[in-house]
Design an enzyme around this catalytic site. Sequence first.
Site, PDB file in Angstrom:
ATOM      1  CB  THR A 181       0.095  25.739  -3.908  1.00  0.00           C
ATOM      2  OG1 THR A 181      -0.406  25.721  -5.228  1.00  0.00           O
ATOM      3  CG2 THR A 181      -0.057  27.140  -3.318  1.00  0.00           C
ATOM      4  CG  PHE A 201      -1.932   1.138   1.133  1.00  0.00           C
ATOM      5  CD1 PHE A 201      -3.161   0.939   0.530  1.00  0.00           C
ATOM      6  CD2 PHE A 201      -1.636   2.411   1.603  1.00  0.00           C
ATOM      7  CE1 PHE A 201      -4.081   1.978   0.405  1.00  0.00           C
ATOM      8  CE2 PHE A 201      -2.543   3.456   1.493  1.00  0.00           C
ATOM      9  CZ  PHE A 201      -3.772   3.233   0.894  1.00  0.00           C
ATOM     10  CE  LYS A 260      -0.423   5.734   7.664  1.00  0.00           C
ATOM     11  NZ  LYS A 260      -1.838   5.717   7.856  1.00  0.00           N
ATOM     12  CG  ASP A 301       5.555   3.883   1.797  1.00  0.00           C
ATOM     13  OD1 ASP A 301       5.529   4.571   2.835  1.00  0.00           O
ATOM     14  OD2 ASP A 301       4.537   3.680   1.098  1.00  0.00           O
TER      15      ASP A 301
HETATM   16  C1  LIG Z   1       2.926   2.528   3.894  1.00  0.00           C
HETATM   17  C2  LIG Z   1       1.983   3.613   3.469  1.00  0.00           C
HETATM   18  N1  LIG Z   1       2.296   4.391   2.423  1.00  0.00           N
HETATM   19  C3  LIG Z   1       1.494   5.370   2.009  1.00  0.00           C
HETATM   20  C4  LIG Z   1       0.297   5.623   2.632  1.00  0.00           C
HETATM   21  C5  LIG Z   1      -0.594   6.714   2.142  1.00  0.00           C
HETATM   22  O1  LIG Z   1      -0.606   7.750   3.057  1.00  0.00           O
HETATM   23  P1  LIG Z   1      -1.802   8.819   2.997  1.00  0.00           P
HETATM   24  O2  LIG Z   1      -3.034   8.106   3.403  1.00  0.00           O
HETATM   25  O3  LIG Z   1      -1.357   9.867   3.963  1.00  0.00           O
HETATM   26  O4  LIG Z   1      -1.841   9.312   1.607  1.00  0.00           O
HETATM   27  C6  LIG Z   1      -0.089   4.833   3.721  1.00  0.00           C
HETATM   28  C7  LIG Z   1      -1.374   5.057   4.391  1.00  0.00           C
HETATM   29  O5  LIG Z   1      -1.867   4.297   5.175  1.00  0.00           O
HETATM   30  C8  LIG Z   1       0.774   3.803   4.149  1.00  0.00           C
HETATM   31  O6  LIG Z   1       0.467   3.003   5.182  1.00  0.00           O
END
Ligand SMILES: Cc1ncc(COP(=O)(O)O)c(C=O)c1O
Length: 502
Positions: free
Chosen positions: A378, A215, A354, A323
Site C-alpha cells: 500500500t 542477518f 536505517k 544488503d
Molecule cells: C544487514 C541488515 N539487514 C536487514 C536488517 C533488517 O532491517 P529491519 O530491522 O529494518 O527490518 C538489519 C537490521 O538490523 C540489518 O542489520
Amino acid sequence: MLRRAAIKPALPTVVLKEFRGYASGYSTEHKEPSRPVVKTEIPGPKSKALFKEMDAIQQCGSVQLFTDFEKSAGNYIADADGNILLDTYTQISSLPLGYNHPKLLTAFQNDSDIRALVNRPALGVFPAVDWPSKLRDVLLSVAPEGLTQVMTMMCGACSNENAYKAAFIRYAINKRGGATTFTEEEMKSALENKPPGAPNLSIMSFKAPLLQGAFHGRTFGSLATTRSKAIHKLDFPSFDWPVAMFPHYRYPLEEFKCENEQEDKKCLAYVCELFEAWQQKSPIAGVVIEPIQSEGGDNHASPEFFQELQKICAANGAALILDEVQTGCGPTGKMWCHEHFNLPCPPDMVTFSKKMLTGGYYAKPLYKPPQAFRIFNTWMGDPSKLTMLDTVLKVIKTDKLLDLVQESGRVLKCGLHDLECEFPNIINSVRGRGTFLSFDVSSAALRDKIIATLKKNGVLGGTCGNAAIRLRPSLIFAPKHAEIYLDILRKTLQELNQGAKC
Ligand SMILES: Cc1ncc(COP(=O)(O)O)c(C=O)c1O
C-alpha cells in the site's frame, strides 16, 4: 494555503539557540554536553516505571531505557531519569545525524513538505506530482554506480524480501527464454503454492562457522536467509535454502594474510559446490550478503572475496544482492561499503534502510518486473522520509561528513589498538572501516559486563555476534567524541581488570 503554525512541529528552542560549530572545523552545529552525565543507575526509577507500564501491554524484554528525545542532542542520548550518555549505538545504527539536528528539525517548514507529511499516498498507485523528481533528485543522487532503478520500501527486512522477489522474477524470465507471459498451468498452480507457478527456487545466504552469521531481517523470506540467532527463527516455518560459509578471519590481518586467503578460497569453493548441488532441487536465483556481517559479529571479508563471489554469481545466472541496510549511508567512510571492494562491475541489487531513513533497493534495469503489482504494497515507503533524507544528504555533503567519519574512525581505531595492547586478556581483534568498528571480548559474559559498566560510566554501546562490541555512532561523531569514548572505555577496562584481580 496551509495554516503552517497549526501543524508546524514544535522546535526545542533551547537546543536550537545553543547550537555551536565543531571545534575540529566541521560546520555541523550541535549543542551537546561536554561529557556524559550519569545521575542514577540505568535503567533508573523512571525508566523502570515506564517499563512496567509498557510490559503490561506488550513483550518489552528488549527495552534498555526510555529516551527523552527533547533533551537528547547530537551524539548524546538523554533518558527518562536525566542521564545523558554518549551514544555509540544510535537507535541500532539508524540515526544519520544524531539527535535533534537543527536542519532536520526545520526540514518540514514549507507547505509542500508538510503536505507530504500529512497526506501519505499509496505510492504505487497515486504518487504525488513531485514523486518522480524526488526519487531522481534524492535517492538516485546517491545510487551505487550502474544501478538506475530504485524501489522504496518500509524497512530493512521488506527491502530484502522484495529484492529477492525481483531476483526470482528475473530468474524465471530467463528460464522461460525471455518470455514474460504465463501458462494456464502456472497461473493455476501459483494459487496453490505449487510448481510450476510457485517454483522451487532459492536464495543463498551465509553462516559463519563458530560465529553468528547473516542477518537480513525477520519477515518470512528475509528470515529464511538470516543465520544469526536461533531465537529469531524458532517455531517459524521456513524455506529450505542453501547456506554458504562466510570467511572467518584471524586478526591482525597483516599477520594472517596467507591463512585468510586460504579461508577465502575455501568459502568460495563451497559457494560453487552449492550452486551445483542445488541445481536440481531448488536452483539458486540470488545470493544475498552483507558487506560486513553486522548483527552476526562484524565479520569481514576481503575485497577479493566479493570480487570472486560476483564472478561466480554471474556465471550461474544468479543475482548478487548486497544488503547495505546497516553499512549504507556513510558509516564506513564511503556512501556504500561495497565501494571499498573495487568490484569490476556493479552488483545487481543493493538494499538499504536505517541511516537512509527509508527502506528500499537499487537495481539494474534488468530487475524491473515486466508487470505491475509484483513488487508492491500500500504505502511503498513514505515521501516524508525522503524530505528528511534530502536534508541528511545535503548535510553529509556540505559538512563533509564522510571525511569526518574517516578522521574519527582513524582516532577510534588507533585508540582501540592501543587498548588491545594494554588489555590483551580482555579485548582483541579490533576491526572495521570508518567508524563502523568493533572488537571482540574474551567471553560473552565479560562483554556484557563491559557494556553494563560503560553505561554506568556514561557510554551507550552495542553488542553483536558471540562476544563482540560494535561501534555505530552517527555520522557527526567527531574526533573529540572518539577521545571521550576511548577515555571511558579505558577506565571501564581498568575497573574490570582490577575487579578480576581482587
Ligand atoms: C544487514 C541488515 N539487514 C536487514 C536488517 C533488517 O532491517 P529491519 O530491522 O529494518 O527490518 C538489519 C537490521 O538490523 C540489518 O542489520
